[in-house]
Design a protein around this motif. Structure first.
Motif, mmCIF file in Angstrom:
data_model
loop_
_atom_site.group_PDB
_atom_site.id
_atom_site.type_symbol
_atom_site.label_atom_id
_atom_site.label_comp_id
_atom_site.label_asym_id
_atom_site.label_seq_id
_atom_site.Cartn_x
_atom_site.Cartn_y
_atom_site.Cartn_z
ATOM 1 N N LEU A 114 -27.072 -52.913 7.011
ATOM 2 C CA LEU A 114 -25.851 -52.361 7.606
ATOM 3 C C LEU A 114 -24.927 -53.434 8.144
ATOM 4 N N ASP A 115 -25.493 -54.592 8.537
ATOM 5 C CA ASP A 115 -24.638 -55.633 9.103
ATOM 6 C C ASP A 115 -23.754 -56.305 8.057
ATOM 7 N N ARG A 116 -23.955 -55.966 6.800
ATOM 8 C CA ARG A 116 -23.105 -56.515 5.744
ATOM 9 C C ARG A 116 -21.886 -55.628 5.472
ATOM 10 N N TRP A 117 -21.837 -54.463 6.084
ATOM 11 C CA TRP A 117 -20.704 -53.559 5.918
ATOM 12 C C TRP A 117 -19.639 -53.861 6.975
ATOM 13 N N VAL A 118 -18.382 -53.824 6.556
ATOM 14 C CA VAL A 118 -17.287 -53.960 7.519
ATOM 15 C C VAL A 118 -17.217 -52.730 8.409
ATOM 16 N N HIS A 119 -17.438 -51.544 7.798
ATOM 17 C CA HIS A 119 -17.446 -50.281 8.532
ATOM 18 C C HIS A 119 -18.811 -49.624 8.363
ATOM 19 N N ASP A 120 -19.193 -48.800 9.322
ATOM 20 C CA ASP A 120 -20.407 -48.002 9.191
ATOM 21 C C ASP A 120 -20.303 -47.186 7.900
ATOM 22 N N PRO A 121 -21.274 -47.290 6.986
ATOM 23 C CA PRO A 121 -21.156 -46.596 5.694
ATOM 24 C C PRO A 121 -21.108 -45.081 5.809
ATOM 25 N N TYR A 122 -21.545 -44.527 6.951
ATOM 26 C CA TYR A 122 -21.517 -43.077 7.122
ATOM 27 C C TYR A 122 -20.540 -42.643 8.214
ATOM 28 N N ASP A 123 -19.581 -43.514 8.500
ATOM 29 C CA ASP A 123 -18.477 -43.173 9.404
ATOM 30 C C ASP A 123 -17.193 -43.572 8.679
ATOM 31 N N TRP A 130 -7.355 -46.435 1.127
ATOM 32 C CA TRP A 130 -8.720 -46.382 0.618
ATOM 33 C C TRP A 130 -9.638 -45.798 1.684
ATOM 34 N N MET A 131 -10.496 -44.844 1.284
ATOM 35 C CA MET A 131 -11.520 -44.341 2.187
ATOM 36 C C MET A 131 -12.810 -45.104 1.919
ATOM 37 N N HIS A 132 -13.344 -45.706 2.987
ATOM 38 C CA HIS A 132 -14.570 -46.485 2.889
ATOM 39 C C HIS A 132 -15.764 -45.623 3.284
ATOM 40 N N PRO A 396 -18.857 -49.459 -6.059
ATOM 41 C CA PRO A 396 -19.899 -48.425 -6.068
ATOM 42 C C PRO A 396 -21.268 -49.089 -6.056
ATOM 43 N N HIS A 397 -22.179 -48.559 -5.279
ATOM 44 C CA HIS A 397 -23.527 -49.093 -5.075
ATOM 45 C C HIS A 397 -23.521 -50.396 -4.284
ATOM 46 N N GLY A 398 -22.362 -50.905 -3.889
ATOM 47 C CA GLY A 398 -22.286 -52.161 -3.157
ATOM 48 C C GLY A 398 -21.884 -51.963 -1.714
ATOM 49 N N TYR A 399 -21.744 -53.094 -1.003
ATOM 50 C CA TYR A 399 -21.229 -53.038 0.363
ATOM 51 C C TYR A 399 -19.772 -52.593 0.330
ATOM 52 N N ASP A 400 -19.366 -51.837 1.354
ATOM 53 C CA ASP A 400 -17.971 -51.439 1.539
ATOM 54 C C ASP A 400 -17.418 -50.646 0.358
ATOM 55 N N GLU A 401 -18.257 -49.773 -0.202
ATOM 56 C CA GLU A 401 -17.771 -48.838 -1.213
ATOM 57 C C GLU A 401 -16.532 -48.120 -0.684
ATOM 58 N N ALA A 402 -15.543 -47.947 -1.549
ATOM 59 C CA ALA A 402 -14.306 -47.276 -1.132
ATOM 60 C C ALA A 402 -13.670 -46.593 -2.328
ATOM 61 N N VAL A 403 -12.939 -45.518 -2.042
ATOM 62 C CA VAL A 403 -12.248 -44.778 -3.091
ATOM 63 C C VAL A 403 -10.755 -44.767 -2.799
ATOM 64 N N ASP A 404 -9.963 -44.935 -3.836
ATOM 65 C CA ASP A 404 -8.502 -44.913 -3.726
ATOM 66 C C ASP A 404 -8.036 -43.466 -3.587
#
Length: 434
Positions: A114-123, A130-132, A396-404
């Protein structure tokens, strides 16, 4: 009596008018950590959303024994106690159009540290459009697009003039058994539409993955080698892995014989996904286990692919003095999937091309992918061509997944136009005339 076709502009505006609610829905859905074995809460959320819109909802636990002998089944290595599918059914008053499955998967892959994510992956956080979040793109955005495309049509007073099945399935990321369970339960249609985040292009072909596990034994001794050098299971596993990577090169050379993947830079990947070995730093490792995902071409027989993999491992073991007497154990623990090519769907493609052009203002392009989707189940085993077309996803499947989010909006508009054209429309209120 069928109504006149609603103007495209009205449908596009209806999606726009509901898009803020769609984004809020997507954010709520991303907050569910729906990794494998933890999908139940997210599926209950989907069921409630479908029920709130008046659809008949079927939520059931996937029964492995009911699908085990069906074409397309993949081996199961975990409990399915919390593996629930959800299907919402729209039934028209007068079925005059072509039926449709709108399919998406609720399961997501692990987050990693989790410390590799800029944002909490479930917040979920929205930055620069972009929604992360884990699953924001792959593929909860697609699930939202299916639901809100229908919501937009309903806001105009119309509904599909054919059966439509909204499917939220599990197991797409590891077996595909969730989609297979929908077929076993009787959900069939004239076509399927899967808004996977592979960009708003028509997916022409996809590979078929195989998952397998290899256990390698060693001879544990003291690390000093004072008594005996032993046999290092981790190092022996490397010998097997190196042989498999050589086979990967051989399989990639065969792309020249595949009309869909001949120009792909590297269609076949042998991904070393997991490895575990050793018990004590000062001991020669007694055991090493690794897991790998490999890809196969469309039309490549799975039994032939398995035979090559098994021969590769056996040959590498025989070439090593220790492994020749202690051969590795191989087992299959997930995907056992065929590749898929979209063929014989000219009218369906034409509908998508018209819908795409009306939204994006440019012709639809197509591509092939070295990933896989659940499209194979409908196209190979249910006589229903499956379109894969979705939003733009980053990492996708990586850190900081995001959708436009703008692509989510436009894909939703495209799906709404596709439904209006493919299924036809009828007034929700029977007193409404055309």
């Amino acid at each position: 009596m069928m109504p006149e076709r609603i103007a495209d502009e009205a449908i596009l505006r209806a999606v726009d008018d509901g898009f803020a609610r769609q984004v809020a829905f997507l954010a709520d859905l991303v907050r569910f950590p729906s990794q494998r074995g933890e999908e139940h809460a997210a599926q209950s959320f989907m069921a409630a959303a479908y029920e709130a819109d008046g659809y008949a909802v079927d939520m059931w636990r996937v029964d492995v024994d009911a699908i085990r002998d069906l074409p397309g089944f993949s081996p199961v290595a975990v409990s399915y106690d919390d593996a629930f599918n959800v299907v919402a059914t729209h039934t028209p008053r007068n079925a005059t159009g072509r039926s449709l499955i709108l399919n998406g998967h609720i399961d997501v892959v692990p987050t990693g540290p989790l410390d590799r994510w800029v944002h909490d992956p479930y917040d979920p956080a929205i930055e620069n459009g972009w929604m992360h979040g884990r699953g924001a793109g792959d593929m909860k955005a697609g699930l939202s697009a299916c639901l809100y495309a229908l919501t937009a049509l309903r806001s105009l007073g119309y509904q599909p003039a054919a059966n439509v099945y909204l499917q939220s399935v599990v197991e797409e990321e590891c077996t595909g058994n969730g989609a297979l369970a929908c077929l076993q339960r009787g959900y069939r249609a004239d076509a399927a539409f899967i808004p996977e985040p592979l960009e708003p292009r028509l997916m022409r072909a996809q590979v078929g993955p195989i998952w397998f596990r290899v256990e390698v034994d060693g001879d544990p001794q003291h690390a000093s080698g004072a008594f005996s050098a032993g046999a290092n299971a981790i190092e022996k596993a490397f010998l097997i892995i190196q042989a498999l990577k050589q086979l990967e090169s051989v399989w990639n050379e065969r792309k020249v014989d595949d009309k869909h993947f001949c120009d792909h830079p590297h269609p076949i990947r042998f991904n070393l996904g997991k490895i575990e070995g050793g018990e004590w730093t000062s001991s020669v490792p007694a055991r090493c286990v690794f897991e790998m995902r490999v890809a196969t071409y469309p039309g490549q027989k799975l039994e032939d692919a398995r035979a090559e993999l098994e021969t590769c491992i056996a040959d590498a073991a025989r070439a090593d003095p220790f492994l020749a007497n202690r051969p590795p154990k191989m087992s299959y623990n997930g995907f056992m999937a065929e590749g898929y090519v979209l063929e014989g769907a000219d009218e369906m493609e034409a509908v998508l091309r018209r819908s795409h052009a009306a939204v994006w203002g440019e012709p639809l392009t197509e591509h092939v992918t070295s990933a896989t989707t659940d499209a194979r189940f409908f196209g190979l085993y249910a006589d229903a061509p499956a379109i894969v077309y979705g939003p733009i996803c980053r990492m996708p499947h990586g850190y900081d997944e995001a959708v436009d989010l703008n692509s989510v909006r436009k894909v939703t508009q495209t799906i709404a136009l596709f439904i209006a054209d493919w299924c036809g429309l009828e007034p929700i209120d029977p007193e409404v005339s055309s």
